[in-house]
Design an enzyme around this catalytic site. Structure first.
Site, PDB file in Angstrom:
ATOM      1  N   SER A 124       5.964  -8.630  -9.716  1.00  0.00           N
ATOM      2  CA  SER A 124       6.421  -8.783  -8.335  1.00  0.00           C
ATOM      3  C   SER A 124       7.236  -7.575  -7.895  1.00  0.00           C
ATOM      4  O   SER A 124       7.822  -6.855  -8.710  1.00  0.00           O
ATOM      5  CB  SER A 124       7.261 -10.053  -8.213  1.00  0.00           C
ATOM      6  OG  SER A 124       7.554 -10.318  -6.864  1.00  0.00           O
ATOM      7  N   TYR A 160      -5.924 -20.892 -11.458  1.00  0.00           N
ATOM      8  CA  TYR A 160      -5.084 -20.823 -12.652  1.00  0.00           C
ATOM      9  C   TYR A 160      -3.616 -20.951 -12.241  1.00  0.00           C
ATOM     10  O   TYR A 160      -3.155 -20.280 -11.317  1.00  0.00           O
ATOM     11  CB  TYR A 160      -5.274 -19.502 -13.407  1.00  0.00           C
ATOM     12  CG  TYR A 160      -4.509 -19.498 -14.714  1.00  0.00           C
ATOM     13  CD1 TYR A 160      -5.101 -19.950 -15.880  1.00  0.00           C
ATOM     14  CD2 TYR A 160      -3.180 -19.094 -14.767  1.00  0.00           C
ATOM     15  CE1 TYR A 160      -4.402 -19.999 -17.073  1.00  0.00           C
ATOM     16  CE2 TYR A 160      -2.459 -19.131 -15.953  1.00  0.00           C
ATOM     17  CZ  TYR A 160      -3.071 -19.587 -17.101  1.00  0.00           C
ATOM     18  OH  TYR A 160      -2.357 -19.642 -18.275  1.00  0.00           O
ATOM     19  N   GLN A 211      -8.153 -18.345 -22.704  1.00  0.00           N
ATOM     20  CA  GLN A 211      -9.182 -19.356 -22.991  1.00  0.00           C
ATOM     21  C   GLN A 211      -9.518 -20.191 -21.754  1.00  0.00           C
ATOM     22  O   GLN A 211     -10.665 -20.616 -21.571  1.00  0.00           O
ATOM     23  CB  GLN A 211      -8.756 -20.255 -24.152  1.00  0.00           C
ATOM     24  CG  GLN A 211      -7.490 -21.065 -23.937  1.00  0.00           C
ATOM     25  CD  GLN A 211      -6.238 -20.333 -24.382  1.00  0.00           C
ATOM     26  OE1 GLN A 211      -6.235 -19.098 -24.459  1.00  0.00           O
ATOM     27  NE2 GLN A 211      -5.184 -21.076 -24.675  1.00  0.00           N
ATOM     28  N   GLU A 244       4.198  -4.988  -2.360  1.00  0.00           N
ATOM     29  CA  GLU A 244       3.777  -6.381  -2.184  1.00  0.00           C
ATOM     30  C   GLU A 244       4.538  -7.024  -1.021  1.00  0.00           C
ATOM     31  O   GLU A 244       3.949  -7.610  -0.122  1.00  0.00           O
ATOM     32  CB  GLU A 244       4.043  -7.138  -3.489  1.00  0.00           C
ATOM     33  CG  GLU A 244       3.730  -8.627  -3.437  1.00  0.00           C
ATOM     34  CD  GLU A 244       4.175  -9.340  -4.689  1.00  0.00           C
ATOM     35  OE1 GLU A 244       3.671 -10.458  -4.936  1.00  0.00           O
ATOM     36  OE2 GLU A 244       5.031  -8.816  -5.425  1.00  0.00           O
ATOM     37  N   HIS A 245       5.858  -6.946  -1.061  1.00  0.00           N
ATOM     38  CA  HIS A 245       6.717  -7.478   0.008  1.00  0.00           C
ATOM     39  C   HIS A 245       7.474  -6.310   0.648  1.00  0.00           C
ATOM     40  O   HIS A 245       8.060  -5.489  -0.060  1.00  0.00           O
ATOM     41  CB  HIS A 245       7.744  -8.469  -0.541  1.00  0.00           C
ATOM     42  CG  HIS A 245       7.163  -9.589  -1.343  1.00  0.00           C
ATOM     43  ND1 HIS A 245       7.157  -9.588  -2.717  1.00  0.00           N
ATOM     44  CD2 HIS A 245       6.566 -10.739  -0.953  1.00  0.00           C
ATOM     45  CE1 HIS A 245       6.590 -10.701  -3.158  1.00  0.00           C
ATOM     46  NE2 HIS A 245       6.211 -11.410  -2.108  1.00  0.00           N
ATOM     47  N   HIS A 293     -42.846  -0.673   0.255  1.00  0.00           N
ATOM     48  CA  HIS A 293     -42.032  -1.076   1.399  1.00  0.00           C
ATOM     49  C   HIS A 293     -42.796  -0.814   2.694  1.00  0.00           C
ATOM     50  O   HIS A 293     -42.862  -1.670   3.586  1.00  0.00           O
ATOM     51  CB  HIS A 293     -40.713  -0.285   1.428  1.00  0.00           C
ATOM     52  CG  HIS A 293     -39.650  -0.809   0.523  1.00  0.00           C
ATOM     53  ND1 HIS A 293     -39.791  -0.865  -0.838  1.00  0.00           N
ATOM     54  CD2 HIS A 293     -38.411  -1.315   0.793  1.00  0.00           C
ATOM     55  CE1 HIS A 293     -38.690  -1.359  -1.374  1.00  0.00           C
ATOM     56  NE2 HIS A 293     -37.834  -1.650  -0.401  1.00  0.00           N
ATOM     57  N   HIS A 297      12.516 -12.096 -11.036  1.00  0.00           N
ATOM     58  CA  HIS A 297      11.234 -12.624 -11.491  1.00  0.00           C
ATOM     59  C   HIS A 297      10.990 -12.299 -12.958  1.00  0.00           C
ATOM     60  O   HIS A 297      10.705 -13.174 -13.763  1.00  0.00           O
ATOM     61  CB  HIS A 297      10.090 -12.073 -10.639  1.00  0.00           C
ATOM     62  CG  HIS A 297       9.727 -12.956  -9.498  1.00  0.00           C
ATOM     63  ND1 HIS A 297       9.142 -14.186  -9.668  1.00  0.00           N
ATOM     64  CD2 HIS A 297       9.858 -12.786  -8.169  1.00  0.00           C
ATOM     65  CE1 HIS A 297       8.939 -14.741  -8.486  1.00  0.00           C
ATOM     66  NE2 HIS A 297       9.362 -13.911  -7.559  1.00  0.00           N
ATOM     67  N   GLU A 315     -38.665   7.862   1.553  1.00  0.00           N
ATOM     68  CA  GLU A 315     -37.969   7.533   0.310  1.00  0.00           C
ATOM     69  C   GLU A 315     -38.929   7.332  -0.854  1.00  0.00           C
ATOM     70  O   GLU A 315     -38.506   6.989  -1.961  1.00  0.00           O
ATOM     71  CB  GLU A 315     -37.113   6.275   0.510  1.00  0.00           C
ATOM     72  CG  GLU A 315     -35.956   6.492   1.482  1.00  0.00           C
ATOM     73  CD  GLU A 315     -35.006   5.299   1.556  1.00  0.00           C
ATOM     74  OE1 GLU A 315     -35.374   4.211   1.085  1.00  0.00           O
ATOM     75  OE2 GLU A 315     -33.898   5.479   2.079  1.00  0.00           O
ATOM     76  N   GLN A 338      13.756 -10.624  -5.888  1.00  0.00           N
ATOM     77  CA  GLN A 338      12.558 -10.218  -6.631  1.00  0.00           C
ATOM     78  C   GLN A 338      12.888  -9.713  -8.019  1.00  0.00           C
ATOM     79  O   GLN A 338      12.125  -9.918  -8.964  1.00  0.00           O
ATOM     80  CB  GLN A 338      11.811  -9.129  -5.854  1.00  0.00           C
ATOM     81  CG  GLN A 338      11.166  -9.628  -4.584  1.00  0.00           C
ATOM     82  CD  GLN A 338      10.247 -10.815  -4.826  1.00  0.00           C
ATOM     83  OE1 GLN A 338       9.225 -10.697  -5.482  1.00  0.00           O
ATOM     84  NE2 GLN A 338      10.619 -11.965  -4.291  1.00  0.00           N
ATOM     85  N   ASP A 350       7.688 -16.916   0.472  1.00  0.00           N
ATOM     86  CA  ASP A 350       7.302 -17.505  -0.811  1.00  0.00           C
ATOM     87  C   ASP A 350       7.027 -18.996  -0.695  1.00  0.00           C
ATOM     88  O   ASP A 350       6.112 -19.515  -1.334  1.00  0.00           O
ATOM     89  CB  ASP A 350       8.421 -17.298  -1.842  1.00  0.00           C
ATOM     90  CG  ASP A 350       8.237 -16.019  -2.632  1.00  0.00           C
ATOM     91  OD1 ASP A 350       7.211 -15.347  -2.444  1.00  0.00           O
ATOM     92  OD2 ASP A 350       9.130 -15.694  -3.438  1.00  0.00           O
ATOM     93  N   ASN A 383      -0.041 -14.406 -17.029  1.00  0.00           N
ATOM     94  CA  ASN A 383       0.530 -13.325 -17.824  1.00  0.00           C
ATOM     95  C   ASN A 383      -0.515 -12.231 -18.062  1.00  0.00           C
ATOM     96  O   ASN A 383      -1.617 -12.278 -17.527  1.00  0.00           O
ATOM     97  CB  ASN A 383       1.108 -13.855 -19.138  1.00  0.00           C
ATOM     98  CG  ASN A 383       0.037 -14.507 -20.013  1.00  0.00           C
ATOM     99  OD1 ASN A 383      -1.169 -14.258 -19.864  1.00  0.00           O
ATOM    100  ND2 ASN A 383       0.466 -15.342 -20.943  1.00  0.00           N
TER     101      ASN A 383
END
Length: 430
Positions: free
Chosen positions: A237, A129, A191, A327-328, A420, A262, A415, A259, A361, A214
């Site tokens: 971010s 995506y 979608q 994250e960073h 088995h 963003h 068991e 950052q 990046d 998003n």
């Protein structure tokens, strides 16, 4: 930029505040997302095209949902040739890094003839995506597609929302083609996730969906997990900088803002044991912010999720960094490699004043798809391993099984799984 002395109260308040940014806290959108997904599951193309008209204003149908060769050629005609050259250089760096992550099938043979191992197989079909509009980032195309290609995925399918004119962002198209995408479909939002998860008349079902989006995309990925695999539920971010008195405050401020621009939910935090550096960085942040094009976004981000935290020592700064699990993470200390030894939780670690976050990046090679919102405590960056699956391999000879057949039967019977036990027993009844 606010300066706060780190103590137990401020620590907990900051951690709680950062967690508010998690996609898991946006349940009010869940109903809408589930409705979209159910319509796509049942109505397939019809629902996808209706939503594309409703949300993107584009007239897309089965005849034009797939990006054509002519559209790719148009994209190349409209993208700056220098950018194409940069994309190609970046691709080489990303490929070189990710090729080191390739895993091979292995078989271990024991003296008694037993063979145990692991068969490594690439996924067959992966969906990527890519956001559209102002959030169209060709660098993210490369970071999501190239590891899949290096892993040996048979078919990589990209989905991205069209503009009202029915066209896809030219930079996205060029980056996708250069990275080796097999098909590009003009559909976005929840979608698109539904189409990849369930399959429609025009868009095939995939094995795994990766890529940022998003809140609707994030929640849709969360909802379809199980029908397909996903990379993660990405949050906003974030960057965290640990710096001592040796750091250049101008560099630190610039990196924090890289950052913060963003979006309004982005987080930018400095941890330092130097009050002088804290004050200098705050001044540089104010100066840079007034000069930058995304001033309003930066100011909102810093007001809500930006901090300069004063610590007693760099060790305390590292402890807080491990709690945040950013994250960073940038280490601008006198001995950054020594500081790194104290770091347990971070998506990507940048060492020294010439390894700023944007290097990762765009160009260095390691993946910039990273765990957010504290998930670096248990998640890793996107990599080749995300596009591979493993099958265990087990081979026993009759003699090898006979040596331990009673042990297996005892375990199974303990068991209460007598079938088995019988599966082993019948092989030695004679």
């Amino acid at each position: 930029m606010r300066i706060i002395k780190l103590d137990e109260n401020s620590k907990q308040n900051i951690l709680d505040n950062l967690l508010k940014r998690s996609p898991n806290n946006y349940d009010e959108y869940t109903g809408t997302v589930n409705e979209i997904l159910e319509n796509v599951r049942t109505k397939k193309d019809e629902a996808v095209f209706e939503y594309t008209k409703k949300f993107d204003g584009a007239d897309i149908d089965a005849s034009n949902v797939l990006v054509s060769t002519e559209e790719l050629e148009e994209a190349y005609d409209n993208v700056d040739k220098n950018l194409i050259d940069v994309i190609r250089k970046s691709i080489e760096n990303i490929k070189d890094f990710h090729q080191k992550q390739i895993q091979d099938t292995w078989i271990d043979e024991k003296a008694n003839g037993v063979k145990l191992g692991q068969k490594v197989t690439p996924l067959s079909k992966v969906g990527v995506y890519v956001p559209g509009g102002k959030a169209a980032y060709p660098s993210s195309v490369l970071m999501n597609v190239i590891p899949a290609k290096v892993a040996g995925v048979d078919e990589v399918i990209l989905v991205t929302p069209p503009g009202k004119d029915g066209k896809v962002n030219f930079n996205t198209l060029v980056a996708a083609h250069e990275a080796g995408v097999d098909k590009i479909y003009k559909v976005g939002g929840a979608q698109a996730i539904g189409a990849l998860a369930y399959g429609t008349e025009s868009i095939p079902k995939v094995d795994k969906i990766v890529g940022p989006g998003n809140i609707f995309v994030a929640l849709a990925k969360k909802a379809v997990f199980g029908y397909v695999s996903i990379d993660s539920i990405a949050g906003p971010s974030e960057v965290l900088v640990i710096a001592d008195k040796s750091a250049n405050p101008k560099y630190v401020a610039a990196d924090l803002l890289s950052q913060a621009e963003h979006d309004e939910l982005a987080s930018a935090i400095l941890l330092t044991d130097s009050e002088e550096l804290a004050n200098d960085v705050s001044e540089w942040v104010d100066q840079f912010t007034n000069e930058l094009s995304r001033k309003e976004i930066i100011e909102k981000s810093l007001d809500d999720y930006g901090y300069i935290l004063l610590t007693e020592s760099i060790d305390e700064a590292c402890d807080m960094a491990n709690e945040i699990a950013s994250e960073h993470l940038e280490l601008l200390t006198e001995n950054p490699f020594d500081t790194m030894d104290k770091i347990k939780n971070a998506g990507a670690i940048f060492l020294g004043e010439y390894s700023s976050e944007p290097l990762g990046d765009y160009f260095a090679g390691p993946n910039h798809v990273l765990p957010t919102n504290g998930t670096a405590k248990f998640f890793s960056p996107l990599g080749v391993y995300d596009f591979l699956k493993k099958s265990s391999v087990i081979y026993y000879t009759k003699d090898a099984l006979e040596e331990i057949n009673n042990d297996i039967q005892d375990f199974a019977n303990a068991e209460g799984l007598t079938a088995h036990a019988n599966s082993i027993k019948v092989r030695f009844d004679d």
